[in-house]
Design an enzyme around this catalytic site. Structure first.
Site, PDB file in Angstrom:
ATOM      1  CE  LYS A 140      38.844  44.143  35.714  1.00 27.23           C
ATOM      2  NZ  LYS A 140      38.375  43.918  37.075  1.00 27.23           N
ATOM      3  CE  LYS A 180      33.081  38.306  46.232  1.00 30.16           C
ATOM      4  NZ  LYS A 180      33.209  39.714  46.541  1.00 30.16           N
ATOM      5  CD  GLU A 200      35.205  43.549  38.560  1.00 28.18           C
ATOM      6  OE1 GLU A 200      35.716  44.144  39.504  1.00 28.18           O
ATOM      7  OE2 GLU A 200      35.848  42.890  37.736  1.00 28.18           O
ATOM      8  CG  ASP A 210      41.419  39.420  36.840  1.00 25.14           C
ATOM      9  OD1 ASP A 210      42.187  39.143  37.786  1.00 25.14           O
ATOM     10  OD2 ASP A 210      40.695  40.442  36.832  1.00 25.14           O
ATOM     11  CG  HIS A 254      36.975  35.200  41.257  1.00 28.84           C
ATOM     12  ND1 HIS A 254      37.723  34.739  42.310  1.00 28.84           N
ATOM     13  CD2 HIS A 254      37.508  36.397  40.939  1.00 28.84           C
ATOM     14  CE1 HIS A 254      38.659  35.626  42.601  1.00 28.84           C
ATOM     15  NE2 HIS A 254      38.553  36.644  41.785  1.00 28.84           N
ATOM     16  CE  LYS A 299      42.233  35.841  40.309  1.00 28.34           C
ATOM     17  NZ  LYS A 299      42.125  37.305  40.252  1.00 28.34           N
TER      18      LYS A 299
HETATM   19  C1  BG6 Z   1      39.929  40.018  41.593  1.00 31.44           C
HETATM   20  C2  BG6 Z   1      40.286  40.456  40.201  1.00 31.44           C
HETATM   21  O1  BG6 Z   1      40.314  38.687  41.800  1.00 31.44           O
HETATM   22  O2  BG6 Z   1      38.533  40.128  41.777  1.00 31.44           O
HETATM   23  C3  BG6 Z   1      39.828  41.872  39.940  1.00 31.44           C
HETATM   24  O3  BG6 Z   1      41.703  40.374  40.023  1.00 31.44           O
HETATM   25  C4  BG6 Z   1      38.362  42.010  40.251  1.00 31.44           C
HETATM   26  O4  BG6 Z   1      40.071  42.250  38.587  1.00 31.44           O
HETATM   27  C5  BG6 Z   1      38.044  41.455  41.635  1.00 31.44           C
HETATM   28  O5  BG6 Z   1      38.024  43.384  40.187  1.00 31.44           O
HETATM   29  C6  BG6 Z   1      36.551  41.409  41.863  1.00 31.44           C
HETATM   30  O6  BG6 Z   1      36.327  41.094  43.201  1.00 31.44           O
HETATM   31  P1  BG6 Z   1      35.009  41.596  43.933  1.00 31.44           P
HETATM   32  O7  BG6 Z   1      35.073  40.967  45.278  1.00 31.44           O
HETATM   33  O8  BG6 Z   1      35.098  43.100  43.957  1.00 31.44           O
HETATM   34  O9  BG6 Z   1      33.874  41.122  43.098  1.00 31.44           O
END
Ligand code: BG6
Length: 488
Positions: A334, A176, A210, A229, A234, A142
């Site tokens: 974020k 996951k 995050e 994103d 997700h 992606k």
């Molecule tokens: C990615 C995004 O797909 O997933 C990032 O592009 C993000 O911006 C990341 O930080 C988060 O993944 P995880 O597994 O750390 O939650």
């Protein structure tokens, strides 16, 4: 089974942060044969040894217990090769085809960890040099496009060269262990199914928060933003895992058919819901973990007047018999107060309360996705029955939790998301990959949000780094009488 895995974007961030460490883990766990070849492809002029040394120097990003020792790396590195390629130049694809034909491995994985604007050209060229044999699988990272039209163009171009069963569209959240556990909870146990519906569930919250900022990806993030994103992929995949009907079996298309139905049942946006049910934010400077961090507009590669959102909260509804009227809240951002991802399934209160329970609380099932992987069921109990509690006419109940910690129960050594997904690609298992029609449905649903933002004079609402986002996000759920989980 022998395989060659070609990693386009072999020197990029994703390769050394996620893919090569995952391949190393798979190798360490004995899942990769010693005659496999992992061929990094990029534009730089490097020898095999230079590439191995480059990867070795970058592996300090890997958690210490997962990092190879010098001896282990030497053995693993014998699987690593490098090929310099310009992805627009046909002769370079011929050199790749030649390298792959040297030994005709049983499986060839072509992993496109590159900018998506190269997907179309790369697939055309791979087809032109005959690399679309039935032994080939192509993996697409992606973002697949930046809107519905570009997503369709990419999918059409890839499908002109490869069949759908050869195409592995990655959403690493599906790999996951916590997401596997969620599916197992729903479809391997009969317990929750009778409760899994609008009559018993009042709302569902999906939070992916995050603490990291955009780091060195400012330029990429500027044209992406949190909606594309995180939400388009997700968060909506998590929503599908919660809301989908039980599939008829565990095969890829049975699962993907059910997810698709959910995506198609999402209530489309209207001018009213767009204005009322979507909040976007952008982080400003603030304090996080005791440190002062810059705002988004001060990050490298970001315009000083950027309108890109680093936070989204929204309220979705699913128009079907199981879920009609139940709000599904999605929130992601974020530089938030905590690194925390969870799904909270909030049950309706008891229909006829004979006890007193803490205001605003009801039963809740929390699926903890990260940093810890677990399940918690929030119940009420008579507690320790202290003197005084009985004195009142109505007994007060105390909140208690049944807590299941999968990290403790199964150990931290479980297969990580990318390791699992890469092994699935090699084995040809498509269950955890996204089909083109799912992606299109997700883009179709978020596109009106993107359009309304473009047309709006207002930008994202500022929120300080280290907070839970703009206050409008709390107001969004408060309108339904709800709160986000950390606010309880
Ligand atoms: C990615 C995004 O797909 O997933 C990032 O592009 C993000 O911006 C990341 O930080 C988060 O993944 P995880 O597994 O750390 O939650």
């Amino acid at each position: 089974m022998s395989f060659d895995l070609v990693l386009f974007g072999g020197t990029g961030d994703l390769a050394w942060r996620k893919l090569l460490p995952a391949l190393f883990q798979a190798w360490r766990h004995g899942s990769i044969p010693q005659d496999a070849r992992i061929i990094g492809v990029a534009r730089d002029s490097l020898s095999n040894d230079d590439y191995r040394a480059l990867i070795a120097s970058r592996l300090d990003v890997v958690e210490s217990d997962k990092r190879p020792s010098a001896e282990e790396f030497t053995r693993f590195a014998s699987l690593l090769y490098y090929l310099r390629m310009d992805l627009t130049a046909t002769p370079d694809y011929e050199r790749l085809a030649h390298m792959l034909r040297e030994r005709d491995a049983q499986t060839v994985v072509l992993y496109l960890a590159t900018a998506p604007n190269l997907f179309t050209t790369a697939c055309q060229q791979l087809g032109a040099v005959g690399l679309n044999t039935p032994r080939t699988r192509v993996v697409l990272e992606k973002p697949l496009g930046h809107d519905l039209a570009s997503n369709r163009d990419i999918n059409a171009a890839v499908r002109r060269v490869f069949d759908e069963w050869q195409i592995f569209r990655i959403d690493h959240y599906l790999g996951k262990p916590s997401v596997q556990n969620l599916l197992a909870l729903r479809f391997g146990n009969a317990l929750f199914e009778p409760l899994w519906r609008r009559e018993t569930i009042g709302s569902v919250e999906i939070t992916i928060a995050e603490q990291l900022g955009v780091a060195k990806r400012g330029a990429f993030y500027e044209s992406t933003g949190a909606l594309r994103d995180m939400v388009q992929n997700h968060a909506l995949q998590l929503l599908c895992a919660i809301a989908m009907e039980p599939p008829i079996n565990a095969h890829a298309d049975a699962i993907r058919d059910e997810k698709l139905k959910v995506l198609r049942s999402l209530v489309p946006w209207s001018p009213i819901t767009l204005a009322r049910d979507v909040v976007r934010g952008q982080y400003t400077a603030g304090t996080l973990g005791g440190e002062q961090v810059p705002g988004y507009r001060q990050e490298a590669g970001v315009a000083p007047d950027s309108r890109t959102e680093t936070f989204v909260a929204l309220r979705a509804e699913i128009a079907n018999w199981r879920w009609a009227g139940v709000p599904f809240y999605i929130r992601t951002g974020k530089r938030m107060a905590a690194h925390e991802a969870h799904i909270a399934v909030n049950f309706r209160p008891a229909p006829h309360p004979i006890y007193r329970t803490p205001l605003g609380m009801s039963n809740r099932l929390v699926i903890h996705l990260q940093p810890r992987d677990g399940l918690a069921l929030h119940l009420f109990s008579a507690g320790s029955d202290k003197r005084g509690a009985r004195a009142a006419d109505v007994q007060s109940l105390a909140p208690v939790q049944l807590d299941l910690d999968f990290d403790t129960r199964f150990g931290k050594e479980r297969v990580g998301a990318y390791e699992r997904l890469l092994l699935d690609v090699i084995a040809g298992r498509l269950n955890l990959f996204v089909r083109a029609d799912e992606q299109e449905a997700a883009w179709r649903w978020i596109e009106p949000i993107m359009q309304s933002w473009q047309e709006s004079d207002e930008g994202p609402r500022p929120y300080p780094a280290g907070s839970w986002g703009p206050s409008a996000a709390s107001a969004l759920v408060a309108r339904d009488g709800n709160t986000w989980m950390e606010e309880c």
